[in-house]
Design an enzyme around this catalytic site. Structure first.
Site, PDB file in Angstrom:
ATOM      1  N   ASN A   1      66.987  70.358  59.142  1.00 30.55           N
ATOM      2  CA  ASN A   1      67.512  71.553  58.476  1.00 30.55           C
ATOM      3  C   ASN A   1      66.516  72.689  58.676  1.00 30.55           C
ATOM      4  OD1 ASN A   1      68.487  73.517  56.763  1.00 30.55           O
ATOM      5  ND2 ASN A   1      68.053  72.387  54.873  1.00 30.55           N
TER       6      ASN A   1
ATOM      7  N   LYS B   1      66.769  75.773  57.907  1.00 31.49           N
ATOM      8  CA  LYS B   1      66.801  76.812  56.870  1.00 31.49           C
ATOM      9  C   LYS B   1      66.744  78.203  57.527  1.00 31.49           C
ATOM     10  CE  LYS B   1      64.864  73.459  53.734  1.00 31.49           C
ATOM     11  NZ  LYS B   1      64.092  73.135  52.557  1.00 31.49           N
TER      12      LYS B   1
ATOM     13  N   HIS C   1      73.185  71.691  49.066  1.00 26.13           N
ATOM     14  CA  HIS C   1      71.720  71.734  49.136  1.00 26.13           C
ATOM     15  C   HIS C   1      71.180  72.413  47.875  1.00 26.13           C
ATOM     16  CE1 HIS C   1      67.635  72.535  50.369  1.00 26.13           C
ATOM     17  NE2 HIS C   1      67.800  71.632  51.322  1.00 26.13           N
TER      18      HIS C   1
ATOM     19  N   GLU D   1      68.872  74.401  47.376  1.00 25.45           N
ATOM     20  CA  GLU D   1      68.589  75.845  47.490  1.00 25.45           C
ATOM     21  C   GLU D   1      69.861  76.658  47.322  1.00 25.45           C
ATOM     22  OE1 GLU D   1      66.496  75.574  51.225  1.00 25.45           O
ATOM     23  OE2 GLU D   1      64.893  74.466  50.197  1.00 25.45           O
TER      24      GLU D   1
ATOM     25  N   GLU E   1      67.989  64.255  47.898  1.00 29.30           N
ATOM     26  CA  GLU E   1      66.817  65.114  48.032  1.00 29.30           C
ATOM     27  C   GLU E   1      66.287  65.478  46.648  1.00 29.30           C
ATOM     28  OE1 GLU E   1      66.819  67.285  52.067  1.00 29.30           O
ATOM     29  OE2 GLU E   1      67.966  68.506  50.674  1.00 29.30           O
TER      30      GLU E   1
ATOM     31  N   GLY F   1      59.876  70.669  50.295  1.00 29.38           N
ATOM     32  CA  GLY F   1      58.931  71.711  50.706  1.00 29.38           C
ATOM     33  C   GLY F   1      57.635  71.707  49.919  1.00 29.38           C
TER      34      GLY F   1
ATOM     35  N   SER G   1      59.992  66.550  52.040  1.00 33.25           N
ATOM     36  CA  SER G   1      58.651  66.361  52.600  1.00 33.25           C
ATOM     37  C   SER G   1      58.513  65.100  53.456  1.00 33.25           C
ATOM     38  CB  SER G   1      57.590  66.380  51.485  1.00 33.25           C
ATOM     39  OG  SER G   1      57.595  67.638  50.832  1.00 33.25           O
TER      40      SER G   1
END
Ligand code: PGA
Length: 254
Positions: free
Chosen positions: A9, A11, A99, A101, A171, A177, A217
């Protein structure tokens, strides 16, 4: 046998030129180095690069293309949105839905996520449905219940045929991240719990066959141990997917 998938991904990273270079490197490394026939590789570049990358990876049957988002609407006056039919027309096979985000910064709720999955499925695009708990939920030890609820309010509304087409990605938000990966044990117990919940919602066979990815991560140093877990079928990779060497080494971790 369940399909193993490693999806990168990207992003909101890379310019057109950087994106072309990255995907060419990945494409070549995958051709030269990846021998495992049960692993599928997915790249998820930003919208403007989808068409050119689709052409670049066309000759490599192991490589597949995903979009980072899809509109819940079919067409019309939705400025800035990209429809499933548009994605399909440039060779997109998968799309990320849910996701963290998007949930956090764009306030995407269960109702919208279900609509997005259905919009994609209608065009034959497979949703990669993301779920996962924030840190405070993990600390309160409510994480299994939280993720089950995320599945109940979205995936559970799909038909058996629709469910067959999706991929699940777990996730944990505290691992995205942050450099703080879930331990292989934490990943395994959550993946097993997701599979169990899916078997209650659908049936044991459908749940057993479902590909469930871990994201947060993941890197070349921890992928082998994560992928060795019986219920972890691959990864959704953010940061490490922006480096061809790291991403390929993760693909080779099965
Ligand atoms: P990360 O991102 O690998 O950089 O933690 C994972 C993701 O958000 O899909």
């Amino acid at each position: 046998m369940r399909k193993n998938i490693v999806a990168g991904n990207w992003k909101m990273n890379k310019t057109y030129q950087d994106a072309q270079a990255l995907v060419s490197e990945i494409d070549n490394m995958v051709k030269d180095e990846v021998t495992n026939d049960n692993v599928e590789v997915i790249v998820t570049p930003p919208f403007p690069f989808l068409q050119s990358i689709s052409k670049l990876i066309q000759g490599n049957p192991r490589m597949h293309l995903a979009a980072q988002d899809v509109s819940a609407h079919e067409s019309g006056a939705y400025t800035g949105e990209v429809s499933a039919a548009m994605l399909k027309s440039v060779g997109v096979e998968y799309v990320l839905v849910g996701h963290s985000e998007r949930r956090q910064y764009h306030h995407e709720d269960a109702d919208l996520l279900l609509k997005k999955m259905r919009a994609a499925l209608k065009e034959g695009i497979k949703p990669i449905f993301c779920c996962g708990e924030p840190l405070e939920v993990r600390e309160a030890e409510d994480h299994f219940q939280y993720v089950n609820q995320q599945l109940r309010e979205t995936v559970a509304h799909l038909s058996n045929e629709e469910f067959d087409q999706i991929v699940i990605a777990y996730e944990p938000i505290w691992a995205i991240g942050t450099g703080r990966t879930a331990s292989s044990q934490q990943a395994q117990e959550m993946h097993a719990s997701i599979r169990e919940e899916l078997s209650r919602i659908f049936d044991a066979e459908a749940a057993y066959n479902k590909t469930i990815l871990y994201g947060g991560s993941a890197n070349p140093g921890n992928a082998k141990e994560l992928f060795a877990q019986p219920d972890v079928d691959g990864g959704l990779i953010g940061g490490a997917s922006l480096k061809s060497r790291d991403f390929t080494d993760i693909i080779k971790s099965f």
